[in-house]
Design a protein around this motif. Structure first.
Motif, mmCIF file in Angstrom:
data_model
loop_
_atom_site.group_PDB
_atom_site.id
_atom_site.type_symbol
_atom_site.label_atom_id
_atom_site.label_comp_id
_atom_site.label_asym_id
_atom_site.label_seq_id
_atom_site.Cartn_x
_atom_site.Cartn_y
_atom_site.Cartn_z
ATOM 1 N N ALA A 4 0.836 -1.204 0.000
ATOM 2 C CA ALA A 4 0.000 0.000 0.000
ATOM 3 C C ALA A 4 0.868 1.249 0.000
ATOM 4 O O ALA A 4 0.541 2.237 -0.648
ATOM 5 C CB ALA A 4 -0.929 -0.006 1.208
ATOM 6 N N LEU A 5 1.995 1.230 0.722
ATOM 7 C CA LEU A 5 2.867 2.407 0.761
ATOM 8 C C LEU A 5 3.508 2.657 -0.597
ATOM 9 O O LEU A 5 3.637 3.806 -1.021
ATOM 10 C CB LEU A 5 3.940 2.237 1.842
ATOM 11 C CG LEU A 5 3.429 2.227 3.265
ATOM 12 C CD1 LEU A 5 4.574 1.965 4.239
ATOM 13 C CD2 LEU A 5 2.750 3.533 3.606
ATOM 14 N N VAL A 6 3.902 1.597 -1.269
ATOM 15 C CA VAL A 6 4.472 1.772 -2.603
ATOM 16 C C VAL A 6 3.407 2.305 -3.546
ATOM 17 O O VAL A 6 3.674 3.165 -4.378
ATOM 18 C CB VAL A 6 5.079 0.444 -3.118
ATOM 19 C CG1 VAL A 6 5.461 0.554 -4.571
ATOM 20 C CG2 VAL A 6 6.273 0.048 -2.263
ATOM 21 N N PHE A 15 12.295 8.629 -3.295
ATOM 22 C CA PHE A 15 11.343 8.584 -2.189
ATOM 23 C C PHE A 15 12.054 8.186 -0.910
ATOM 24 O O PHE A 15 12.722 7.162 -0.852
ATOM 25 C CB PHE A 15 10.213 7.607 -2.494
ATOM 26 C CG PHE A 15 9.281 7.414 -1.340
ATOM 27 C CD1 PHE A 15 8.470 8.445 -0.912
ATOM 28 C CD2 PHE A 15 9.240 6.215 -0.648
ATOM 29 C CE1 PHE A 15 7.624 8.271 0.162
ATOM 30 C CE2 PHE A 15 8.396 6.033 0.421
ATOM 31 C CZ PHE A 15 7.584 7.070 0.828
ATOM 32 N N GLU A 16 11.899 9.017 0.114
ATOM 33 C CA GLU A 16 12.517 8.743 1.407
ATOM 34 C C GLU A 16 11.445 8.277 2.376
ATOM 35 O O GLU A 16 10.500 9.001 2.652
ATOM 36 C CB GLU A 16 13.201 10.009 1.935
ATOM 37 C CG GLU A 16 14.005 9.764 3.173
ATOM 38 C CD GLU A 16 14.766 10.999 3.595
ATOM 39 O OE1 GLU A 16 15.578 10.885 4.513
ATOM 40 O OE2 GLU A 16 14.541 12.071 3.019
ATOM 41 N N ARG A 17 11.557 7.072 2.860
ATOM 42 C CA ARG A 17 10.582 6.507 3.779
ATOM 43 C C ARG A 17 10.710 7.183 5.137
ATOM 44 O O ARG A 17 11.663 6.937 5.868
ATOM 45 C CB ARG A 17 10.805 5.002 3.913
ATOM 46 C CG ARG A 17 10.463 4.205 2.684
ATOM 47 C CD ARG A 17 8.967 4.050 2.488
ATOM 48 N NE ARG A 17 8.329 3.485 3.655
ATOM 49 C CZ ARG A 17 8.121 2.201 3.857
ATOM 50 N NH1 ARG A 17 8.481 1.324 2.947
ATOM 51 N NH2 ARG A 17 7.544 1.771 4.953
ATOM 52 N N PHE A 18 9.778 8.024 5.462
ATOM 53 C CA PHE A 18 9.847 8.779 6.708
ATOM 54 C C PHE A 18 9.749 7.887 7.934
ATOM 55 O O PHE A 18 10.273 8.220 8.984
ATOM 56 C CB PHE A 18 8.768 9.872 6.746
ATOM 57 C CG PHE A 18 7.367 9.343 6.924
ATOM 58 C CD1 PHE A 18 6.815 9.216 8.172
ATOM 59 C CD2 PHE A 18 6.604 8.988 5.828
ATOM 60 C CE1 PHE A 18 5.533 8.737 8.341
ATOM 61 C CE2 PHE A 18 5.322 8.510 5.981
ATOM 62 C CZ PHE A 18 4.780 8.368 7.237
ATOM 63 N N CYS A 37 8.073 17.751 5.417
ATOM 64 C CA CYS A 37 9.113 16.955 4.772
ATOM 65 C C CYS A 37 9.222 15.624 5.526
ATOM 66 O O CYS A 37 8.536 15.413 6.530
ATOM 67 C CB CYS A 37 10.440 17.706 4.787
ATOM 68 S SG CYS A 37 11.090 18.023 6.459
ATOM 69 N N ALA A 38 10.065 14.748 5.052
ATOM 70 C CA ALA A 38 10.204 13.425 5.673
ATOM 71 C C ALA A 38 10.605 13.534 7.149
ATOM 72 O O ALA A 38 10.138 12.759 7.982
ATOM 73 C CB ALA A 38 11.229 12.597 4.905
ATOM 74 N N PHE A 44 6.572 13.556 13.842
ATOM 75 C CA PHE A 44 5.191 13.443 14.316
ATOM 76 C C PHE A 44 4.755 11.978 14.433
ATOM 77 O O PHE A 44 3.970 11.647 15.316
ATOM 78 C CB PHE A 44 4.239 14.263 13.440
ATOM 79 C CG PHE A 44 4.353 15.739 13.703
ATOM 80 C CD1 PHE A 44 3.936 16.272 14.908
ATOM 81 C CD2 PHE A 44 4.912 16.588 12.767
ATOM 82 C CE1 PHE A 44 4.065 17.627 15.181
ATOM 83 C CE2 PHE A 44 5.046 17.949 13.028
ATOM 84 C CZ PHE A 44 4.626 18.469 14.238
ATOM 85 N N LEU A 45 5.282 11.109 13.592
ATOM 86 C CA LEU A 45 4.996 9.681 13.738
ATOM 87 C C LEU A 45 5.522 9.180 15.081
ATOM 88 O O LEU A 45 4.816 8.489 15.818
ATOM 89 C CB LEU A 45 5.616 8.889 12.589
ATOM 90 C CG LEU A 45 5.386 7.385 12.629
ATOM 91 C CD1 LEU A 45 3.895 7.062 12.504
ATOM 92 C CD2 LEU A 45 6.176 6.695 11.521
ATOM 93 N N ARG A 46 6.756 9.566 15.413
ATOM 94 C CA ARG A 46 7.344 9.167 16.701
ATOM 95 C C ARG A 46 6.521 9.723 17.855
ATOM 96 O O ARG A 46 6.222 9.016 18.821
ATOM 97 C CB ARG A 46 8.788 9.661 16.785
ATOM 98 C CG ARG A 46 9.470 9.327 18.105
ATOM 99 C CD ARG A 46 10.897 9.785 18.135
ATOM 100 N NE ARG A 46 10.958 11.235 18.216
ATOM 101 C CZ ARG A 46 12.071 11.942 18.151
ATOM 102 N NH1 ARG A 46 13.225 11.346 17.967
ATOM 103 N NH2 ARG A 46 12.048 13.251 18.263
#
Length: 156
Positions: A4-6, A15-18, A37-38, A44-46
């Motif tokens: 799904a991410l791809v 593409f940089e996977r954040f 940005c990434a 924010f994910l953390r």
């Protein structure tokens, strides 16, 4: 087979996977960086994941405490006080359960590239607002407008 991410972001080398970025503990997003940005998204994910884990851990502690403490106080006033305390605690946990759903939605928005943008106007939500309330979905102005409309319709 594509994930799904791809599918969302493509599989290009640029593409940089954040979600794989390791940030310094002292890192804070700044206005000088490109918005969302990434690095911002990784931060924010953390933050969202840590908040969710803290809530889940508090819930586990509450459940463990409920199993250990039984409401066997001999005095009726003490028993009533304990029941009131537990009622408040359980209501708090219920609110936090709803908060977990909002955190999950914010994490989903991060992966979809919608995080940090107002769902009403499409404008970027300020970093200060996201820092204070990472689950925010509207700019401060849009939120105030929404609350004014809500208050007026509630008064009717």
């Amino acid at each position: 087979m594509a994930t799904a991410l791809v599918d969302l972001y493509g599989d290009g080398e640029d593409f940089e996977r954040f979600d794989r970025i390791i940030l310094a503990e002292s890192y804070r997003p700044s206005e000088s960086e490109e918005f969302m940005c990434a690095m911002h998204r990784a931060y924010f994910l953390r933050k969202l994941k840590a908040w969710k884990e803290a809530i889940i851990e508090e819930s586990r502690q509450t459940m463990a405490q409920l199993q250990v403490d039984s409401l066997r106080e001999p005095d009726l006033a003490d028993r009533a006080s304990s029941e009131t305390d537990w009622s408040i605690e359980l209501r708090t946990r219920d609110r936090q359960r709803k908060l977990i759903a909002k955190i999950d939605c914010a994490i989903r928005r991060l992966y979809e590239g919608e995080y940090g943008y107002c769902e009403v106007t499409g404008e970027p939500i300020s970093l200060a607002r996201l820092e204070a309330r990472p689950i925010a979905t509207m700019t401060l102005e849009a939120q105030e407008r929404h609350e004014r409309i809500e208050r007026v319709s509630r008064d009717d």
